[in-house]
Design a protein around this motif. Structure first.
Motif, PDB file in Angstrom:
ATOM      1  N   VAL A   7      41.639  49.550  20.746  1.00 46.81           N
ATOM      2  CA  VAL A   7      42.782  49.754  21.556  1.00 46.81           C
ATOM      3  C   VAL A   7      42.299  50.605  22.781  1.00 46.81           C
ATOM      4  N   LEU A   8      41.766  51.862  22.473  1.00 43.67           N
ATOM      5  CA  LEU A   8      41.423  52.714  23.309  1.00 43.67           C
ATOM      6  C   LEU A   8      40.414  52.499  24.150  1.00 43.67           C
ATOM      7  N   GLU A   9      39.303  51.585  23.784  1.00 44.79           N
ATOM      8  CA  GLU A   9      38.342  50.931  24.585  1.00 44.79           C
ATOM      9  C   GLU A   9      38.916  50.104  25.545  1.00 44.79           C
ATOM     10  N   ARG A  10      39.777  49.193  24.949  1.00 46.25           N
ATOM     11  CA  ARG A  10      40.480  48.464  25.937  1.00 46.25           C
ATOM     12  C   ARG A  10      41.308  49.009  27.341  1.00 46.25           C
ATOM     13  N   PHE A  11      41.988  50.284  26.817  1.00 47.18           N
ATOM     14  CA  PHE A  11      42.849  50.935  27.597  1.00 47.18           C
ATOM     15  C   PHE A  11      41.599  51.452  28.915  1.00 47.18           C
ATOM     16  N   ALA A  12      40.561  52.044  28.494  1.00 45.21           N
ATOM     17  CA  ALA A  12      39.524  52.358  29.240  1.00 45.21           C
ATOM     18  C   ALA A  12      39.001  51.392  30.143  1.00 45.21           C
ATOM     19  N   LEU A  13      38.702  50.246  29.711  1.00 41.32           N
ATOM     20  CA  LEU A  13      38.259  49.123  30.584  1.00 41.32           C
ATOM     21  C   LEU A  13      39.407  48.494  31.571  1.00 41.32           C
ATOM     22  N   MET A  14      40.163  48.517  30.976  1.00 41.09           N
ATOM     23  CA  MET A  14      41.771  48.056  31.793  1.00 41.09           C
ATOM     24  C   MET A  14      41.921  49.255  33.006  1.00 41.09           C
ATOM     25  N   LYS A  15      42.024  50.298  32.712  1.00 43.66           N
ATOM     26  CA  LYS A  15      42.123  51.437  33.681  1.00 43.66           C
ATOM     27  C   LYS A  15      40.965  51.388  34.881  1.00 43.66           C
ATOM     28  N   THR A  16      39.884  50.995  34.240  1.00 42.42           N
ATOM     29  CA  THR A  16      38.820  50.772  35.485  1.00 42.42           C
ATOM     30  C   THR A  16      38.976  49.592  36.330  1.00 42.42           C
ATOM     31  N   ALA A  17      39.346  48.647  35.468  1.00 42.80           N
ATOM     32  CA  ALA A  17      39.610  47.270  36.308  1.00 42.80           C
ATOM     33  C   ALA A  17      40.443  47.312  37.517  1.00 42.80           C
ATOM     34  N   VAL A  18      41.606  48.087  36.942  1.00 44.75           N
ATOM     35  CA  VAL A  18      42.850  48.332  37.764  1.00 44.75           C
ATOM     36  C   VAL A  18      42.585  48.940  39.031  1.00 44.75           C
ATOM     37  N   ILE A  19      41.798  50.142  38.801  1.00 43.99           N
ATOM     38  CA  ILE A  19      41.590  50.962  39.968  1.00 43.99           C
ATOM     39  C   ILE A  19      40.503  50.460  40.808  1.00 43.99           C
TER      40      ILE A  19
ATOM     41  N   LEU B 171      42.319  47.561  43.087  1.00 48.60           N
ATOM     42  CA  LEU B 171      43.490  48.177  44.073  1.00 48.60           C
ATOM     43  C   LEU B 171      42.352  48.550  45.144  1.00 48.60           C
ATOM     44  N   ASP B 172      41.428  49.279  45.092  1.00 56.92           N
ATOM     45  CA  ASP B 172      40.306  49.475  45.885  1.00 56.92           C
ATOM     46  C   ASP B 172      39.794  48.350  46.557  1.00 56.92           C
ATOM     47  N   SER B 173      39.377  47.251  45.984  1.00 55.01           N
ATOM     48  CA  SER B 173      39.139  45.973  46.559  1.00 55.01           C
ATOM     49  C   SER B 173      40.258  45.331  47.247  1.00 55.01           C
ATOM     50  N   MET B 174      41.364  45.443  47.201  1.00 52.28           N
ATOM     51  CA  MET B 174      42.460  44.974  47.568  1.00 52.28           C
ATOM     52  C   MET B 174      42.864  45.732  49.056  1.00 52.28           C
ATOM     53  N   MET B 175      42.568  46.964  49.139  1.00 54.22           N
ATOM     54  CA  MET B 175      42.626  47.862  50.218  1.00 54.22           C
ATOM     55  C   MET B 175      41.890  47.376  51.166  1.00 54.22           C
ATOM     56  N   LEU B 176      40.486  47.064  50.763  1.00 58.14           N
ATOM     57  CA  LEU B 176      39.361  47.014  51.809  1.00 58.14           C
ATOM     58  C   LEU B 176      39.531  45.509  52.251  1.00 58.14           C
ATOM     59  N   LYS B 177      39.878  44.539  51.559  1.00 53.98           N
ATOM     60  CA  LYS B 177      40.139  43.213  52.180  1.00 53.98           C
ATOM     61  C   LYS B 177      41.383  43.338  53.022  1.00 53.98           C
TER      62      LYS B 177
ATOM     63  N   ARG C 269      45.138  39.884  43.658  1.00 49.97           N
ATOM     64  CA  ARG C 269      46.434  40.280  43.316  1.00 49.97           C
ATOM     65  C   ARG C 269      46.492  39.241  41.665  1.00 49.97           C
ATOM     66  N   LYS C 270      46.013  38.294  41.499  1.00 49.88           N
ATOM     67  CA  LYS C 270      46.046  37.521  40.009  1.00 49.88           C
ATOM     68  C   LYS C 270      45.178  38.457  39.207  1.00 49.88           C
ATOM     69  N   ARG C 271      44.229  38.756  39.448  1.00 52.44           N
ATOM     70  CA  ARG C 271      43.447  39.666  38.509  1.00 52.44           C
ATOM     71  C   ARG C 271      44.213  40.962  38.270  1.00 52.44           C
ATOM     72  N   LEU C 272      44.857  41.494  39.126  1.00 43.98           N
ATOM     73  CA  LEU C 272      45.625  42.627  38.981  1.00 43.98           C
ATOM     74  C   LEU C 272      46.998  42.487  38.081  1.00 43.98           C
ATOM     75  N   SER C 273      47.468  41.295  38.333  1.00 42.75           N
ATOM     76  CA  SER C 273      48.752  40.938  37.455  1.00 42.75           C
ATOM     77  C   SER C 273      48.140  40.640  36.073  1.00 42.75           C
ATOM     78  N   ASP C 274      47.002  39.966  35.717  1.00 45.87           N
ATOM     79  CA  ASP C 274      46.620  39.963  34.370  1.00 45.87           C
ATOM     80  C   ASP C 274      46.135  41.150  33.827  1.00 45.87           C
ATOM     81  N   ASN C 275      45.725  42.082  34.450  1.00 46.51           N
ATOM     82  CA  ASN C 275      45.363  43.386  33.851  1.00 46.51           C
ATOM     83  C   ASN C 275      46.520  44.115  33.437  1.00 46.51           C
ATOM     84  N   ILE C 276      47.755  44.034  34.229  1.00 43.31           N
ATOM     85  CA  ILE C 276      48.896  44.768  33.868  1.00 43.31           C
ATOM     86  C   ILE C 276      49.583  43.895  32.761  1.00 43.31           C
TER      87      ILE C 276
END
Length: 452
Positions: free
Chosen positions: A6-18, A21-27, A54-61
């Motif tokens: 679960v901790l490894e998944r937390f780290a992956l999800m945190k990286t994916a969310v950040i 978000l950066d990608s959405m700002m650029l787009k 946004r769909k990926r972001l929703s899945d990650n949340i």
């Protein structure tokens, strides 16, 4: 060294969310730039990419929400749920994304670090892991059985890939015409399961050899392991069990899948939606749910298709535990098992099992054939023509007529052949010849005689 999945998944999800978000700002900035340059085609393309992001972001949340639930971080789970709704309703053409991105800061700040984690989080995870072995409560098994319609007069095959002591599958099929099969990695539990199930294989399910598409019913309550050891895989056991088990279930067969609700992640839901129809999710009763947070997922196997459209809905359904129907709400005989009877030709555990070997030998005719006495050996033998002296000698020397001979002069006969050397001298040379000599020892009422 052990790490918590679960901790490894937390780290992956945190990286994916950040990253998202950066990608959405650029787009978003790219859309404004292309609109100013009157490049409408590129602007529309970027907008579609923004919708996908946004769909990926929703899945990650959603996945983060389930991870917070697993770590027993309820407030964070509630916040993730609200954030999911906000992201779904967010206007992607909003000029300034500052507030939108700022809403993620409380969530990201509360994600446990994989290297330095609060002791209370580790304590909760240790309590959740334990041994990973949680036998299903018998009363809940009875509620599940109530929702299954067994075919009248037809024999069904029922299988539990991690059967424990065999209690659950035994209760589920009691009173029904069925052959029950189980695999158990623990030898002591496996030995107990042999007293309740028809066939039990020992060792790892993943190294067992079992016929495909032959089971009408699979009852799957996999180990809830969240610990990864050095060199171990990165896939959860409940997902591995699901993927490997579905190949053994016949089309139209029923899967009963028991897992904690927070393990109903999007990847597991995708497997279910691709391969099953009439999927229902039921919450265990409060007394049992408070212990292990278990739910029962039930569905009928179909030919594999694209179930991606239903994945998000299933994830949301399973994660909304407050509104999940209880197992007692399962309709009586809702799921009808197939009537087609099938033989399980191959069922071998990964570890040699003496009890299973006995069962296989008992069902096989090979042992009877091996020790069967030939009819020629048991009947009286008479030659078609009278035997000459040489033939009598061969038969007697071979031992075929040894033993008691009941005749006018009863006697006991023992024949044998011995090696004898004969020498001959022709004056110049001496030659030796090895010959076989017939010897008959005869015991008669008048005494012992030896005939050569």
């Amino acid at each position: 060294m052990e790490k918590y999945y679960v901790l490894e998944r937390f780290a992956l999800m945190k990286t994916a969310v950040i990253s998202t978000l950066d990608s959405m700002m650029l787009k978003r900035k790219g859309i404004d730039k292309n609109q100013k340059n009157n490049n409408i085609k590129n602007a529309r393309k970027l907008y579609k990419e923004l919708e996908s992001a946004r769909k990926r972001l929703s899945d990650n949340i959603l996945n983060l929400k389930l991870l917070f639930c697993e770590a027993d971080m309820k407030e964070c789970g509630i916040y993730a749920d609200k954030l999911y709704t906000a992201v779904s309703n967010f206007n992607l053409l909003t000029p300034d994304y500052t507030k939108f991105i700022g809403a993620f800061k409380p969530l990201l700040d509360n994600i446990p670090d994989n290297e330095v984690t609060n002791a209370s989080v580790i304590g909760r995870l240790m309590n959740n892991v334990r041994t990973g072995y949680y036998p299903t409560d018998i009363e809940h098994v009875k509620h599940i059985k109530n929702g299954i319609a067994f075919p009248e007069g037809k024999r069904i095959n029922a299988f539990d890939p991690c059967c424990g002591c065999g209690v659950a599958l035994n209760v589920l099929t009691s009173g029904k015409i069925s052959d029950t099969y189980g695999i158990e990695i623990d030898e002591m539990r496996g030995a107990e399961a042999e007293t309740r199930l028809d066939r039990v294989g020992l060792g790892s399910f993943f190294y067992s050899r079992i016929s495909r598409e032959v089971f009408h019913l699979i009852f799957l309550n996999p180990p809830y392991l969240s610990v990864i050891k050095d060199g171990g895989g990165r896939s959860r056991s409940e997902k591995q069990f699901l993927v490997d088990s579905l190949h053994h279930l016949m089309y139209g067969g029923l899967l009963v899948y028991i897992i904690p609700y927070y393990r109903m992640t999007s990847d597991i839901c995708r497997i279910l939606c691709d391969n099953f129809e009439d999927i229902q999710v039921f919450k265990f009763l409060d007394s049992e749910f408070s212990k292990f947070k278990q739910i029962a997922v039930m569905g009928i196997k179909k030919h594999k298709g694209d179930g991606s459209d239903a994945v998000e809905k299933l994830v949301q359904l399973a994660s909304d535990v407050d509104n999940l129907p209880l197992i007692t709400d399962l309709k009586t005989e809702h799921y009808v098992l197939p009537e087609q009877e099938k033989n399980v030709d191959l069922f071998k555990g990964a570890v040699f099992n003496l009890g299973e070997l006995k069962r296989q030998l008992a069902m096989s005719k090979s042992m009877d054939f091996l020790f069967e006495r030939s009819s020629l050996d048991s009947r009286e033998k008479r030659p078609l023509l009278p035997l000459n002296v040489g033939q009598v000698g061969l038969i007697g020397g071979s031992g075929l007529i040894n033993g008691y001979i009941d005749c006018e002069n009863p006697h006991i006969l023992k024949g044998r052949i011995i090696k004898e050397i004969k020498k001959s001298d022709n004056g110049d040379t001496i030659s030796e010849t090895h010959v076989n000599k017939m010897v008959f020892n005869v015991l008669t009422p008048q005494g012992f005689k030896s005939l050569a």
